[in-house]
Design a protein around this motif. Structure first.
Motif, PDB file in Angstrom:
ATOM      1  N   LEU A  43      -4.734  14.985  -1.629  1.00  8.60           N
ATOM      2  CA  LEU A  43      -3.427  14.329  -1.664  1.00  8.60           C
ATOM      3  C   LEU A  43      -3.558  12.836  -1.397  1.00  8.60           C
ATOM      4  O   LEU A  43      -2.867  12.019  -2.024  1.00  8.60           O
ATOM      5  N   LEU A  44      -4.443  12.459  -0.488  1.00  8.33           N
ATOM      6  CA  LEU A  44      -4.659  11.033  -0.200  1.00  8.33           C
ATOM      7  C   LEU A  44      -5.270  10.321  -1.409  1.00  8.33           C
ATOM      8  O   LEU A  44      -4.930   9.164  -1.693  1.00  8.33           O
ATOM      9  N   LEU A  45      -6.183  10.994  -2.119  1.00  9.98           N
ATOM     10  CA  LEU A  45      -6.744  10.404  -3.338  1.00  9.98           C
ATOM     11  C   LEU A  45      -5.661  10.231  -4.393  1.00  9.98           C
ATOM     12  O   LEU A  45      -5.593   9.197  -5.075  1.00  9.98           O
ATOM     13  N   MET A  46      -4.786  11.224  -4.522  1.00 11.10           N
ATOM     14  CA  MET A  46      -3.662  11.108  -5.450  1.00 11.10           C
ATOM     15  C   MET A  46      -2.744   9.968  -5.035  1.00 11.10           C
ATOM     16  O   MET A  46      -2.229   9.226  -5.886  1.00 11.10           O
ATOM     17  N   ALA A  47      -2.543   9.812  -3.733  1.00 12.38           N
ATOM     18  CA  ALA A  47      -1.720   8.711  -3.234  1.00 12.38           C
ATOM     19  C   ALA A  47      -2.333   7.364  -3.604  1.00 12.38           C
ATOM     20  O   ALA A  47      -1.632   6.427  -4.010  1.00 12.38           O
ATOM     21  N   MET A  48      -3.657   7.259  -3.476  1.00  9.41           N
ATOM     22  CA  MET A  48      -4.340   6.009  -3.836  1.00  9.41           C
ATOM     23  C   MET A  48      -4.197   5.721  -5.325  1.00  9.41           C
ATOM     24  O   MET A  48      -3.931   4.581  -5.733  1.00  9.41           O
ATOM     25  N   ALA A  49      -4.361   6.759  -6.139  1.00 16.21           N
ATOM     26  CA  ALA A  49      -4.223   6.579  -7.585  1.00 16.21           C
ATOM     27  C   ALA A  49      -2.819   6.128  -7.949  1.00 16.21           C
ATOM     28  O   ALA A  49      -2.626   5.227  -8.782  1.00 16.21           O
ATOM     29  N   CYS A  50      -1.817   6.761  -7.320  1.00 10.64           N
ATOM     30  CA  CYS A  50      -0.431   6.368  -7.583  1.00 10.64           C
ATOM     31  C   CYS A  50      -0.185   4.925  -7.179  1.00 10.64           C
ATOM     32  O   CYS A  50       0.510   4.165  -7.868  1.00 10.64           O
ATOM     33  N   GLY A  51      -0.737   4.528  -6.032  1.00  7.78           N
ATOM     34  CA  GLY A  51      -0.567   3.154  -5.573  1.00  7.78           C
ATOM     35  C   GLY A  51      -1.167   2.141  -6.523  1.00  7.78           C
ATOM     36  O   GLY A  51      -0.579   1.089  -6.798  1.00  7.78           O
ATOM     37  N   LEU A  52      -2.341   2.451  -7.055  1.00  4.04           N
ATOM     38  CA  LEU A  52      -2.990   1.544  -8.006  1.00  4.04           C
ATOM     39  C   LEU A  52      -2.196   1.431  -9.299  1.00  4.04           C
ATOM     40  O   LEU A  52      -1.998   0.332  -9.833  1.00  4.04           O
ATOM     41  N   CYS A  53      -1.752   2.585  -9.818  1.00  5.00           N
ATOM     42  CA  CYS A  53      -1.007   2.575 -11.079  1.00  5.00           C
ATOM     43  C   CYS A  53       0.313   1.823 -10.947  1.00  5.00           C
ATOM     44  O   CYS A  53       0.608   0.909 -11.718  1.00  5.00           O
ATOM     45  N   ALA A  54       1.110   2.227  -9.961  1.00  9.04           N
ATOM     46  CA  ALA A  54       2.423   1.602  -9.802  1.00  9.04           C
ATOM     47  C   ALA A  54       2.306   0.163  -9.334  1.00  9.04           C
ATOM     48  O   ALA A  54       3.036  -0.717  -9.797  1.00  9.04           O
ATOM     49  N   GLY A  55       1.377  -0.094  -8.412  1.00  8.87           N
ATOM     50  CA  GLY A  55       1.229  -1.451  -7.884  1.00  8.87           C
ATOM     51  C   GLY A  55       0.819  -2.462  -8.933  1.00  8.87           C
ATOM     52  O   GLY A  55       1.181  -3.640  -8.853  1.00  8.87           O
ATOM     53  N   GLY A  56       0.068  -1.996  -9.954  1.00  3.20           N
ATOM     54  CA  GLY A  56      -0.368  -2.924 -10.992  1.00  3.20           C
ATOM     55  C   GLY A  56       0.766  -3.587 -11.730  1.00  3.20           C
ATOM     56  O   GLY A  56       0.608  -4.666 -12.314  1.00  3.20           O
ATOM     57  N   ASN A  57       1.948  -2.969 -11.724  1.00  4.75           N
ATOM     58  CA  ASN A  57       3.103  -3.549 -12.398  1.00  4.75           C
ATOM     59  C   ASN A  57       3.767  -4.651 -11.578  1.00  4.75           C
ATOM     60  O   ASN A  57       4.712  -5.284 -12.061  1.00  4.75           O
ATOM     61  N   TYR A  58       3.298  -4.864 -10.354  1.00  2.00           N
ATOM     62  CA  TYR A  58       3.935  -5.827  -9.456  1.00  2.00           C
ATOM     63  C   TYR A  58       3.017  -7.002  -9.096  1.00  2.00           C
ATOM     64  O   TYR A  58       3.405  -7.869  -8.331  1.00  2.00           O
ATOM     65  N   PHE A  59       1.811  -7.013  -9.673  1.00  2.00           N
ATOM     66  CA  PHE A  59       0.904  -8.119  -9.390  1.00  2.00           C
ATOM     67  C   PHE A  59       1.498  -9.461  -9.785  1.00  2.00           C
ATOM     68  O   PHE A  59       1.241 -10.491  -9.154  1.00  2.00           O
ATOM     69  N   ASN A  60       2.290  -9.462 -10.866  1.00  2.00           N
ATOM     70  CA  ASN A  60       2.766 -10.743 -11.392  1.00  2.00           C
ATOM     71  C   ASN A  60       3.807 -11.406 -10.504  1.00  2.00           C
ATOM     72  O   ASN A  60       4.016 -12.619 -10.583  1.00  2.00           O
ATOM     73  N   GLN A  61       4.454 -10.659  -9.621  1.00  2.00           N
ATOM     74  CA  GLN A  61       5.598 -11.220  -8.904  1.00  2.00           C
ATOM     75  C   GLN A  61       5.265 -12.420  -8.014  1.00  2.00           C
ATOM     76  O   GLN A  61       5.990 -13.415  -8.035  1.00  2.00           O
ATOM     77  N   PRO A  62       4.168 -12.392  -7.220  1.00  2.00           N
ATOM     78  CA  PRO A  62       3.850 -13.587  -6.437  1.00  2.00           C
ATOM     79  C   PRO A  62       3.072 -14.635  -7.232  1.00  2.00           C
ATOM     80  O   PRO A  62       2.779 -15.716  -6.709  1.00  2.00           O
ATOM     81  N   LEU A  63       2.733 -14.336  -8.482  1.00  2.00           N
ATOM     82  CA  LEU A  63       1.866 -15.215  -9.266  1.00  2.00           C
ATOM     83  C   LEU A  63       2.614 -15.994 -10.338  1.00  2.00           C
ATOM     84  O   LEU A  63       1.989 -16.724 -11.109  1.00  2.00           O
ATOM     85  N   LEU A  64       3.936 -15.845 -10.391  1.00  2.00           N
ATOM     86  CA  LEU A  64       4.697 -16.430 -11.496  1.00  2.00           C
ATOM     87  C   LEU A  64       4.488 -17.927 -11.624  1.00  2.00           C
ATOM     88  O   LEU A  64       4.347 -18.462 -12.731  1.00  2.00           O
ATOM     89  N   HIS A  65       4.474 -18.615 -10.487  1.00  2.00           N
ATOM     90  CA  HIS A  65       4.295 -20.066 -10.529  1.00  2.00           C
ATOM     91  C   HIS A  65       2.927 -20.424 -11.100  1.00  2.00           C
ATOM     92  O   HIS A  65       2.807 -21.320 -11.967  1.00  2.00           O
ATOM     93  N   SER A  66       1.875 -19.728 -10.654  1.00  2.00           N
ATOM     94  CA  SER A  66       0.522 -20.017 -11.139  1.00  2.00           C
ATOM     95  C   SER A  66       0.358 -19.643 -12.602  1.00  2.00           C
ATOM     96  O   SER A  66      -0.288 -20.358 -13.379  1.00  2.00           O
ATOM     97  N   ILE A  67       0.921 -18.513 -13.002  1.00  2.00           N
ATOM     98  CA  ILE A  67       0.845 -18.097 -14.402  1.00  2.00           C
ATOM     99  C   ILE A  67       1.532 -19.129 -15.294  1.00  2.00           C
ATOM    100  O   ILE A  67       1.001 -19.520 -16.342  1.00  2.00           O
ATOM    101  N   ALA A  68       2.720 -19.558 -14.877  1.00  2.00           N
ATOM    102  CA  ALA A  68       3.460 -20.551 -15.667  1.00  2.00           C
ATOM    103  C   ALA A  68       2.665 -21.851 -15.793  1.00  2.00           C
ATOM    104  O   ALA A  68       2.582 -22.442 -16.878  1.00  2.00           O
ATOM    105  N   ARG A  69       2.072 -22.289 -14.691  1.00  2.00           N
ATOM    106  CA  ARG A  69       1.298 -23.541 -14.710  1.00  2.00           C
ATOM    107  C   ARG A  69       0.062 -23.425 -15.590  1.00  2.00           C
ATOM    108  O   ARG A  69      -0.202 -24.301 -16.423  1.00  2.00           O
ATOM    109  N   ASP A  70      -0.706 -22.345 -15.452  1.00  2.00           N
ATOM    110  CA  ASP A  70      -1.966 -22.216 -16.183  1.00  2.00           C
ATOM    111  C   ASP A  70      -1.761 -21.949 -17.670  1.00  2.00           C
ATOM    112  O   ASP A  70      -2.567 -22.389 -18.497  1.00  2.00           O
TER     113      ASP A  70
END
Length: 393
Positions: free
Chosen positions: A15-42
Motif C-alpha cells: 500500500l505504501l508503494l502504491m501511495a508513492m506511485a500515486c504521489g509521483l503521478c498526481a504530483g507531476g501535474n503540479y510541478f509547473n505551479q511554482p515555476l511559472l515565472h522561470s518558465i515564462a522567462r526562459d
C-alpha cells in the motif's frame, strides 16, 4: 460485474508503494505551479501564457479520468496502472527537454492524461483491502497521492534552484520509471471476473450517474471544493514572486511544504469513513475551507497568514475528498473503476475551471479578486454539502 479478491489482502508495504506511485503521478501535474515565472522567462513568453500549463494539465487529467480510468473495470489492473505510469513518465521527459511552449504543452498534456494511473491504483487498493478496512487502505494510498500533490511544488522549487526548471521534469521521469517497475513486481494480478466492451463501459458511466443521486451530489461537492482550492494553486506563485514577497523558485517551493502536513488528514478521514462519519467530516472540512480563504486574504501582505490559510484549505480539501470517495465507492462495488472515473472527472473539471477562473481574477484585480472567487466557491461547497445531506436522508 463482480470484483475478484486475492486470498491475502494487500500488505502495508505494498500500500505504501502504491501511495508513492500515486504521489509521483498526481504530483507531476503540479510541478509547473511554482515555476511559472522561470518558465515564462526562459521560454520568452508571458506569465499568463505559462500559467496555461496549469489548466492544460488539469484538462488532460480530466480526459484521462473519463476515457482511461474506466478501463480498470475491463482490463487487468496491474498492467493498466503500470502502462499508464510509463506513458506519464514519457510526458515528463518531453516537458524536461522542451525548448518552446508548444513542446512543453505537449509534454504537460501527455503527463496529465496518463497520470491517471493513480486513479486506477486508489480503487484497486479499496477492492483488495482486508474486509472492513477499505477506508483505511484508500486513506493510506490517498495520503501518498495528496502528499505528492502538495510536496510537488516544494520539490519542484528546490530542484529548479539547483538545476533549472527542466531538471525537475527529467528527474521525475526517471523516478517514475523505477517505481513503475517495482509496482509490476509487487502488485497481484487483479481484474473483474466479467468483461465488457469499451463502448459498453463508457455508456454505463452515464447509467451510473443517473442511478445514484449521491454520486451526483458528491461529484458536485468535489468539483466545487477543488475549484476553490485551484484558485490558490494557479496564482500562488504569481503572488509570492511579486512585489509583496519577491520569492524565487526555491523559496516558493519551501512554502508549499506547509501543505504537506495537511496530508495527514487523508489517513484520518479514511479511518473516520470506516466508522460511518463521512457527513461530519465533510461539514467540518467545508467550514475550514471558508475560514482558510479568510486567512489567505490577510496573507496577501503577510506571509504568516498566507501559510496558515494554505494549510487550512489543503486540510479541508483532503477531508472532503476522502469522505466523497468513501461514499461513492460503496454505491456499487463492482463498478468502482467507472464510479471513480465519473467522480474524478467532475473533480478535475472543477479544478480546471477554478484554475482558469483564478488566473482571470488575478489578471483583472489581483489577489483580493482571487480570494473573493475562492471564498465564493467555498460557500458554494458548504451549500452542496447541505444538498448531499438531504439526498442521503
Amino acid at each position: 460485474m463482480t470484483g475478484a479478491r486475492p486470498a491475502a489482502p494487500l500488505s502495508t508495504p505494498v500500500l505504501l508503494l502504491m501511495a508513492m506511485a500515486c504521489g509521483l503521478c498526481a504530483g507531476g501535474n503540479y510541478f509547473n505551479q511554482p515555476l511559472l515565472h522561470s518558465i515564462a522567462r526562459d521560454l520568452g513568453i508571458a506569465e499568463s501564457r505559462a500559467a496555461l500549463t496549469v489548466t492544460i494539465a488539469q484538462v488532460a487529467y480530466a480526459c484521462g479520468l473519463l476515457l482511461l480510468v474506466p478501463l480498470a473495470d475491463m482490463l487487468e489492473r496491474r498492467a493498466l496502472a503500470v502502462s499508464l505510469m510509463l506513458l506519464a513518465a514519457a510526458g515528463q521527459f518531453v516537458s524536461g527537454f522542451a525548448c518552446g511552449f508548444g513542446m512543453l504543452a505537449i509534454g504537460t498534456a501527455m503527463a496529465g492524461l496518463f497520470s491517471v494511473a493513480s486513479q486506477v491504483l486508489v480503487p484497486m487498493a479499496a477492492a483488495l483491502a482486508a474486509p472492513g478496512r477499505s477506508g483505511r487502505a484508500t486513506g493510506l494510498v490517498m495520503s501518498g497521492l495528496l502528499t505528492g500533490i502538495l510536496a510537488a511544488r516544494s520539490v519542484a522549487g528546490l530542484l529548479s534552484g539547483w538545476g533549472g526548471w527542466s531538471m525537475v521534469y527529467r528527474i521525475s521521469g526517471a523516478v517514475m520509471l523505477l517505481v513503475a517497475a517495482l509496482l509490476w513486481w509487487a502488485l497481484p494480478s487483479s481484474r473483474n471476473a466479467e468483461s465488457a466492451r469499451y463502448g459498453q463501459i463508457l455508456r454505463s458511466m452515464g447509467t451510473l450517474l443517473r442511478r445514484h443521486p449521491r454520486l451526483r451530489s458528491r461529484a458536485w461537492l468535489g468539483a466545487l471544493s477543488f475549484a476553490s482550492v485551484s484558485c490558490l494553486f494557479s496564482t500562488m506563485a504569481l503572488l509570492l514572486s511579486g512585489p509583496a514577497f519577491r520569492m524565487g523558485d526555491t523559496a516558493i517551493g519551501l512554502v508549499g511544504l506547509v501543505g504537506v502536513a495537511g496530508a495527514l488528514v487523508a489517513n484520518l478521514a479514511g479511518r473516520w469513513a470506516d466508522q460511518g462519519r463521512q457527513q461530519a467530516t465533510t461539514g467540518a472540512s467545508a467550514l475550514l475551507l471558508i475560514l482558510g480563504w479568510a486567512a489567505l486574504y490577510l496573507g496577501g501582505t503577510h506571509l504568516g497568514w498566507f501559510l496558515a490559510g494554505m494549510l487550512i484549505v489543503d486540510m479541508a480539501l483532503q477531508g472532503i475528498h476522502i469522505s466523497n470517495q468513501s461514499v461513492v465507492y460503496r454505491l456499487q462495488p463492482s463498478a468502482r473503476g467507472r464510479i471513480n472515473a465519473v467522480y474524478m472527472t467532475a473533480y478535475f473539471i472543477g479544478a480546471a475551471a477554478g484554475s482558469a477562473a483564478g488566473s482571470i481574477a488575478w489578471q483583472q484585480a489581483g489577489w483580493p479578486a482571487t480570494c473573493a472567487l475562492g471564498a465564493t466557491l467555498a460557500l458554494a461547497t458548504a451549500a452542496a454539502r447541505t444538498a448531499d445531506l438531504r439526498t442521503q436522508q
